[in-house]
Motif scaffolding. Structure first.
Motif, PDB file in Angstrom:
ATOM      1  N   VAL A  75     -37.912 -43.128 -23.415  1.00  0.00           N
ATOM      2  CA  VAL A  75     -38.528 -44.598 -23.497  1.00  0.00           C
ATOM      3  C   VAL A  75     -37.128 -45.409 -23.560  1.00  0.00           C
ATOM      4  N   GLY A  76     -37.398 -46.748 -23.061  1.00  0.00           N
ATOM      5  CA  GLY A  76     -36.177 -47.610 -23.355  1.00  0.00           C
ATOM      6  C   GLY A  76     -36.356 -48.756 -22.754  1.00  0.00           C
ATOM      7  N   PRO A  77     -35.931 -50.081 -23.133  1.00  0.00           N
ATOM      8  CA  PRO A  77     -36.110 -51.125 -22.404  1.00  0.00           C
ATOM      9  C   PRO A  77     -35.256 -51.134 -20.876  1.00  0.00           C
ATOM     10  N   ASN A  78     -35.428 -52.114 -19.913  1.00  0.00           N
ATOM     11  CA  ASN A  78     -34.835 -52.258 -18.844  1.00  0.00           C
ATOM     12  C   ASN A  78     -33.404 -52.007 -18.915  1.00  0.00           C
TER      13      ASN A  78
ATOM     14  N   ILE B  15     -40.579 -37.811 -28.033  1.00  0.00           N
ATOM     15  CA  ILE B  15     -40.114 -38.766 -27.488  1.00  0.00           C
ATOM     16  C   ILE B  15     -38.656 -39.044 -27.667  1.00  0.00           C
ATOM     17  N   GLY B  16     -37.922 -39.631 -26.886  1.00  0.00           N
ATOM     18  CA  GLY B  16     -36.558 -40.070 -27.027  1.00  0.00           C
ATOM     19  C   GLY B  16     -36.331 -41.561 -26.827  1.00  0.00           C
ATOM     20  N   ILE B  17     -35.889 -42.356 -27.620  1.00  0.00           N
ATOM     21  CA  ILE B  17     -35.866 -43.628 -27.386  1.00  0.00           C
ATOM     22  C   ILE B  17     -34.183 -44.152 -27.131  1.00  0.00           C
ATOM     23  N   LEU B  18     -34.018 -44.392 -25.875  1.00  0.00           N
ATOM     24  CA  LEU B  18     -32.650 -44.816 -25.298  1.00  0.00           C
ATOM     25  C   LEU B  18     -32.745 -46.433 -25.283  1.00  0.00           C
TER      26      LEU B  18
ATOM     27  N   ASP C 224     -39.764 -40.680 -12.909  1.00  0.00           N
ATOM     28  CA  ASP C 224     -39.302 -42.047 -13.363  1.00  0.00           C
ATOM     29  C   ASP C 224     -40.359 -43.029 -13.189  1.00  0.00           C
ATOM     30  N   GLU C 225     -40.616 -43.274 -14.578  1.00  0.00           N
ATOM     31  CA  GLU C 225     -41.784 -44.423 -14.483  1.00  0.00           C
ATOM     32  C   GLU C 225     -42.973 -44.319 -13.571  1.00  0.00           C
TER      33      GLU C 225
ATOM     34  N   THR D 126     -42.097 -28.187 -17.560  1.00  0.00           N
ATOM     35  CA  THR D 126     -41.401 -28.862 -18.642  1.00  0.00           C
ATOM     36  C   THR D 126     -41.408 -30.382 -17.742  1.00  0.00           C
ATOM     37  N   VAL D 127     -41.770 -31.304 -18.589  1.00  0.00           N
ATOM     38  CA  VAL D 127     -41.685 -32.611 -17.911  1.00  0.00           C
ATOM     39  C   VAL D 127     -40.825 -33.580 -18.621  1.00  0.00           C
ATOM     40  N   LEU D 128     -40.020 -34.334 -17.973  1.00  0.00           N
ATOM     41  CA  LEU D 128     -39.320 -35.420 -18.548  1.00  0.00           C
ATOM     42  C   LEU D 128     -39.835 -36.759 -17.820  1.00  0.00           C
ATOM     43  N   ILE D 129     -40.420 -37.726 -18.564  1.00  0.00           N
ATOM     44  CA  ILE D 129     -41.056 -38.609 -17.927  1.00  0.00           C
ATOM     45  C   ILE D 129     -40.740 -39.957 -18.687  1.00  0.00           C
ATOM     46  N   SER D 130     -40.266 -41.105 -17.844  1.00  0.00           N
ATOM     47  CA  SER D 130     -39.803 -42.241 -18.318  1.00  0.00           C
ATOM     48  C   SER D 130     -40.531 -43.430 -18.382  1.00  0.00           C
ATOM     49  N   SER D 131     -40.383 -44.385 -19.374  1.00  0.00           N
ATOM     50  CA  SER D 131     -41.219 -45.561 -19.595  1.00  0.00           C
ATOM     51  C   SER D 131     -40.554 -46.394 -20.238  1.00  0.00           C
TER      52      SER D 131
END
Ligand SMILES: Nc1ncnc2c1ncn2[C@@H]1O[C@H](COP(=O)(O)OP(=O)(O)OP(=O)(O)O)[C@@H](O)[C@H]1O
Length: 310
Positions: free
Chosen positions: A33-36, A202-205, A157-158, A184-189
């Motif tokens: 997760v992370g801003p645009n 969760i990882g915050i970028l 991706d999103e 295993t799933v890597l999912i972004s938002s």
């Protein structure tokens, strides 16, 4: 299953990813997760072997994405944030086409197609043109497309962006199934609460850096005890004695004015909140409303990404 070691990615003078180190264990649903502009898509493109990092290494199931891209690709399903669908194909034909692209023999393809359409709740849409599916259905079909070669890892991706609440619930259900299958799933938002419901970790970028990583509970506890208060005062905007009064309390850690509202971050519980209100009233300031904005995940996200600015 997924490992990033000191990944850096620069586009000219823009440092999109900085010294990123991350390990995601087998069978984990990991929310990115992370801003645009935080660097989520860039990181995902690197893992999908579609972008070569400026420096560092990335591994899928032990295979280096730069040196062993074929092996890595075989083990990964990648769904970009925008993807086209061929509108002259029906849902089953669409999956059959991608299965063929993956070199799956014709005799195996109908079975795979049926299984995947069932997995993503589109079994009754097999003969429907892709073009006429709803956005949520297209997203689920896109997800099925990533699974035709049965990869152990998925990079999405999103996938929830632009979906209505019902479609999100459906997506969450499918992710649960994928977890049960051991994927295993890597999912972004860019919306933390959206991911919190679906992910184990969760990882915050933020600005290319990983600024927090852990379970949703651990990230929540990082800012535990902190709360935001929204205050409205009659005809009061900065500069006014309000900001000064609010900042004078030692437990007030942040004050911002937003249109006709003040948003105050306080480090403390009910007693501190009551003291801050009393301070305003004692100064004779015309308080119209004073309410907790909630220590919700979105506030936590703002807090963490705000911290990284300094
Ligand atoms: N091909 C490119 N050329 C130049 N700059 C790029 C390129 N791709 C990404 N960037 C820049 O790198 C940074 C990270 O972008 P990225 O798309 O990875 O962020 P993101 O977290 O996925 O954001 P979003 O949610 O908006 O997609 C941004 O500043 C972006 O403008």
């Amino acid at each position: 299953m997924i490992r990033l070691v000191d990944i850096n990615m620069a586009f000219g003078s823009v440092q999109a990813v900085k010294d990123l180190n991350l390990e995601i264990g087998e069978g984990t649903i990991f929310g990115f997760v992370g801003p645009n502009g935080a660097g989520k898509s860039t990181t995902m493109l690197i893992l999908a072997t579609l972008l070569r990092p400026t420096s560092g290494q990335a591994f899928i199931d032990g295979f280096d994405v730069v040196r062993q891209p074929r092996e890595a690709r075989r083990r990964i399903g990648y769904m970009p944030d925008f993807f086209g669908v061929y509108d002259n194909l029906k849902a089953a034909e669409y999956l059959d086409f991608y299965a063929a692209c993956q070199g799956i023999p014709p005799v195996e393809r109908p079975g795979i197609t049926t299984r995947l359409l069932t997995l993503v709740d589109l079994a009754d849409k097999a003969d429907v043109y892709v073009d006429s599916l709803s956005r949520g259905m297209k997203q689920r079909l896109g997800l099925a497309r990533c699974l035709v070669h049965d990869p152990p890892a998925l990079i999405l991706d999103e996938p929830a962006s632009g979906l209505d609440p019902r479609a999100r619930v459906e997506l969450r259900e499918i992710l649960k199934r994928l977890r049960e299958m051991g994927k295993t799933v890597l999912i972004s938002s860019h919306i933390l609460p959206e991911l919190a419901e679906m992910c184990d970790d969760i990882g915050i970028l933020d600005k290319g850096r990983l600024v927090a990583r852990g379970s949703v509970a651990a990230i929540r506890s990082r800012v535990q005890g902190r709360r935001s208060i929204r205050i409205r005062l009659k005809g009061q905007v900065e500069p006014s004695p309000v900001g000064e009064q609010l900042r004078s309390h030692p437990a007030v850690v942040g004050v911002t004015a937003d249109k006709d509202e003040w948003i105050v971050a306080i480090d403390g519980g009910d007693d501190v909140q009551a003291e801050v209100l009393r301070g305003l009233i004692e100064k004779g300031l015309p308080v119209l409303s004073f309410a907790e904005a909630g220590s919700n995940l979105e506030a936590i996200f703002m807090e963490i990404t705000g911290e990284a600015e300094g």
